[in-house]
Design a protein around this motif. Structure first.
Motif, PDB file in Angstrom:
ATOM      1  N   GLN A   1      -1.542   3.083   2.273  1.00  6.69           N
ATOM      2  CA  GLN A   1      -0.762   1.912   1.879  1.00  6.69           C
ATOM      3  C   GLN A   1       0.709   2.254   1.816  1.00  6.69           C
ATOM      4  OE1 GLN A   1      -3.338   0.647  -1.654  1.00  6.69           O
ATOM      5  NE2 GLN A   1      -2.699  -1.295  -0.809  1.00  6.69           N
ATOM      6  N   CYS A   2       1.514   1.304   2.215  1.00  6.82           N
ATOM      7  CA  CYS A   2       2.953   1.505   2.258  1.00  6.82           C
ATOM      8  C   CYS A   2       3.491   1.823   0.865  1.00  6.82           C
ATOM      9  CB  CYS A   2       3.616   0.247   2.810  1.00  6.82           C
ATOM     10  SG  CYS A   2       5.404   0.344   2.840  1.00  6.82           S
ATOM     11  N   ARG A   3       4.264   2.880   0.785  1.00  7.68           N
ATOM     12  CA  ARG A   3       4.789   3.305  -0.519  1.00  7.68           C
ATOM     13  C   ARG A   3       6.258   2.929  -0.701  1.00  7.68           C
ATOM     14  NH1 ARG A   3       3.480   9.491  -0.106  1.00  7.68           N
ATOM     15  NH2 ARG A   3       1.522   8.537   0.474  1.00  7.68           N
ATOM     16  N   PHE A   4       6.669   1.943   0.024  1.00  7.00           N
ATOM     17  CA  PHE A   4       8.041   1.473  -0.141  1.00  7.00           C
ATOM     18  C   PHE A   4       8.161   0.697  -1.445  1.00  7.00           C
ATOM     19  CE2 PHE A   4      11.735  -1.141   0.444  1.00  7.00           C
ATOM     20  CZ  PHE A   4      12.588  -0.352   1.191  1.00  7.00           C
ATOM     21  N   VAL A   5       9.134   1.058  -2.244  1.00 12.65           N
ATOM     22  CA  VAL A   5       9.316   0.398  -3.540  1.00 12.65           C
ATOM     23  C   VAL A   5       9.987  -0.955  -3.319  1.00 12.65           C
ATOM     24  CG1 VAL A   5      10.385   0.549  -5.803  1.00 12.65           C
ATOM     25  CG2 VAL A   5       9.518   2.615  -4.703  1.00 12.65           C
TER      26      VAL A   5
ATOM     27  N   GLU B   1       6.749  -9.330   8.520  1.00 14.65           N
ATOM     28  CA  GLU B   1       7.055  -8.836   7.180  1.00 14.65           C
ATOM     29  C   GLU B   1       5.775  -8.789   6.359  1.00 14.65           C
ATOM     30  OE1 GLU B   1      10.148 -10.972   5.313  1.00 14.65           O
ATOM     31  OE2 GLU B   1      10.221  -9.662   3.560  1.00 14.65           O
ATOM     32  N   PRO B   2       5.558  -7.685   5.648  1.00 16.88           N
ATOM     33  CA  PRO B   2       4.327  -7.560   4.863  1.00 16.88           C
ATOM     34  C   PRO B   2       4.236  -8.624   3.780  1.00 16.88           C
ATOM     35  CG  PRO B   2       5.857  -5.786   4.334  1.00 16.88           C
ATOM     36  CD  PRO B   2       6.431  -6.505   5.518  1.00 16.88           C
ATOM     37  N   SER B   3       3.026  -9.024   3.521  1.00 16.23           N
ATOM     38  CA  SER B   3       2.813 -10.061   2.526  1.00 16.23           C
ATOM     39  C   SER B   3       3.047  -9.534   1.118  1.00 16.23           C
ATOM     40  CB  SER B   3       1.379 -10.582   2.629  1.00 16.23           C
ATOM     41  OG  SER B   3       1.098 -11.413   1.515  1.00 16.23           O
TER      42      SER B   3
ATOM     43  N   TRP C   1       4.788   4.495   5.503  1.00 18.76           N
ATOM     44  CA  TRP C   1       5.219   3.126   5.329  1.00 18.76           C
ATOM     45  C   TRP C   1       4.541   2.203   6.336  1.00 18.76           C
ATOM     46  CZ3 TRP C   1       9.008   7.064   5.994  1.00 18.76           C
ATOM     47  CH2 TRP C   1       9.600   7.487   4.810  1.00 18.76           C
ATOM     48  N   CYS C   2       4.467   0.955   6.015  1.00 19.34           N
ATOM     49  CA  CYS C   2       3.993  -0.028   6.975  1.00 19.34           C
ATOM     50  C   CYS C   2       5.057  -0.138   8.080  1.00 19.34           C
ATOM     51  CB  CYS C   2       3.788  -1.381   6.286  1.00 19.34           C
ATOM     52  SG  CYS C   2       5.306  -2.156   5.688  1.00 19.34           S
ATOM     53  N   PRO C   3       4.701  -0.677   9.223  1.00 13.11           N
ATOM     54  CA  PRO C   3       5.656  -0.750  10.341  1.00 13.11           C
ATOM     55  C   PRO C   3       6.973  -1.409   9.949  1.00 13.11           C
ATOM     56  CG  PRO C   3       3.462  -1.335  11.090  1.00 13.11           C
ATOM     57  CD  PRO C   3       3.372  -1.179   9.590  1.00 13.11           C
ATOM     58  N   TRP C   4       6.898  -2.419   9.097  1.00  9.40           N
ATOM     59  CA  TRP C   4       8.099  -3.134   8.683  1.00  9.40           C
ATOM     60  C   TRP C   4       9.058  -2.213   7.925  1.00  9.40           C
ATOM     61  CZ3 TRP C   4      10.305  -7.957   9.087  1.00  9.40           C
ATOM     62  CH2 TRP C   4      11.257  -8.296   8.137  1.00  9.40           C
ATOM     63  N   HIS C   5       8.543  -1.551   6.915  1.00 11.91           N
ATOM     64  CA  HIS C   5       9.397  -0.691   6.107  1.00 11.91           C
ATOM     65  C   HIS C   5       9.723   0.623   6.812  1.00 11.91           C
ATOM     66  CE1 HIS C   5       8.172  -3.216   2.516  1.00 11.91           C
ATOM     67  NE2 HIS C   5       9.473  -3.287   2.598  1.00 11.91           N
ATOM     68  N   ARG C   6       8.832   1.055   7.691  1.00 10.17           N
ATOM     69  CA  ARG C   6       9.103   2.267   8.456  1.00 10.17           C
ATOM     70  C   ARG C   6      10.364   2.049   9.293  1.00 10.17           C
ATOM     71  NH1 ARG C   6       7.832   4.444  13.474  1.00 10.17           N
ATOM     72  NH2 ARG C   6       7.507   6.699  13.466  1.00 10.17           N
TER      73      ARG C   6
ATOM     74  N   PHE D   1       4.934  -1.384  -5.307  1.00 10.31           N
ATOM     75  CA  PHE D   1       5.056  -0.841  -3.966  1.00 10.31           C
ATOM     76  C   PHE D   1       4.543  -1.875  -2.966  1.00 10.31           C
ATOM     77  CE2 PHE D   1       5.011   2.596  -6.887  1.00 10.31           C
ATOM     78  CZ  PHE D   1       5.816   3.581  -6.339  1.00 10.31           C
ATOM     79  N   CYS D   2       5.031  -1.719  -1.748  1.00  7.87           N
ATOM     80  CA  CYS D   2       4.694  -2.691  -0.713  1.00  7.87           C
ATOM     81  C   CYS D   2       3.180  -2.841  -0.559  1.00  7.87           C
ATOM     82  CB  CYS D   2       5.341  -2.265   0.603  1.00  7.87           C
ATOM     83  SG  CYS D   2       4.790  -3.219   2.006  1.00  7.87           S
ATOM     84  N   GLY D   3       2.471  -1.724  -0.355  1.00  7.07           N
ATOM     85  CA  GLY D   3       1.013  -1.754  -0.313  1.00  7.07           C
ATOM     86  C   GLY D   3       0.403  -2.239   0.986  1.00  7.07           C
ATOM     87  N   ALA D   4       1.235  -2.588   1.947  1.00  5.97           N
ATOM     88  CA  ALA D   4       0.704  -3.032   3.231  1.00  5.97           C
ATOM     89  C   ALA D   4       0.080  -1.845   3.977  1.00  5.97           C
ATOM     90  CB  ALA D   4       1.816  -3.658   4.069  1.00  5.97           C
ATOM     91  N   PRO D   5      -0.878  -2.100   4.841  1.00  3.15           N
ATOM     92  CA  PRO D   5      -1.540  -1.007   5.569  1.00  3.15           C
ATOM     93  C   PRO D   5      -0.553  -0.229   6.426  1.00  3.15           C
ATOM     94  CG  PRO D   5      -2.730  -3.082   5.859  1.00  3.15           C
ATOM     95  CD  PRO D   5      -1.434  -3.413   5.183  1.00  3.15           C
TER      96      PRO D   5
HETATM   97 ZN   LIG Z   1       5.832  -1.826   3.516  1.00  6.56          ZN
END
Ligand SMILES: [Zn+2]
Length: 88
Positions: A24-28, A8-10, A49-54, A38-42
């Motif tokens: 950067q992940c654009r998941f709200v 899970e992204p930090s 999205w980051c792998p988690w949110h994707r 936004f998530c902001g994870a790589p």
């Molecule tokens: Zn994310």
């Protein structure tokens, strides 16, 4: 071989729209109007999205009748705060 576990992204990666970069992940994660976070994870180059949110988005995404603008799944962070009126 099963899918590798995705960490899970930090929360420290979280950022605002103005600071959000292309990779950067654009998941709200916190929809608070102008101060939305936004998530902001790589992310990977081909993903928004980051792998988690994707994975989250693709799991939730309907396979039929997908409407534009309905791509985000907002977690419930208790948006309905219990505000008491100061009534006597
Ligand atoms: Zn994310």
């Amino acid at each position: 071989m099963p899918e590798a576990e995705i960490p899970e992204p930090s929360p420290r990666d979280r950022t605002t729209l103005l600071r959000l970069h292309a990779r950067q992940c654009r998941f709200v994660v916190s929809d608070d109007g102008p101060a939305a976070l936004f998530c902001g994870a790589p992310t990977r180059p081909e993903s928004s999205w980051c792998p988690w949110h994707r994975r989250l988005v693709y799991m939730r995404a309907p396979t039929q009748g997908a409407k534009a603008g309905r791509g985000f799944v907002l977690p419930d962070y208790g948006s309905a705060k219990d505000r008491r009126k100061d009534a006597k």
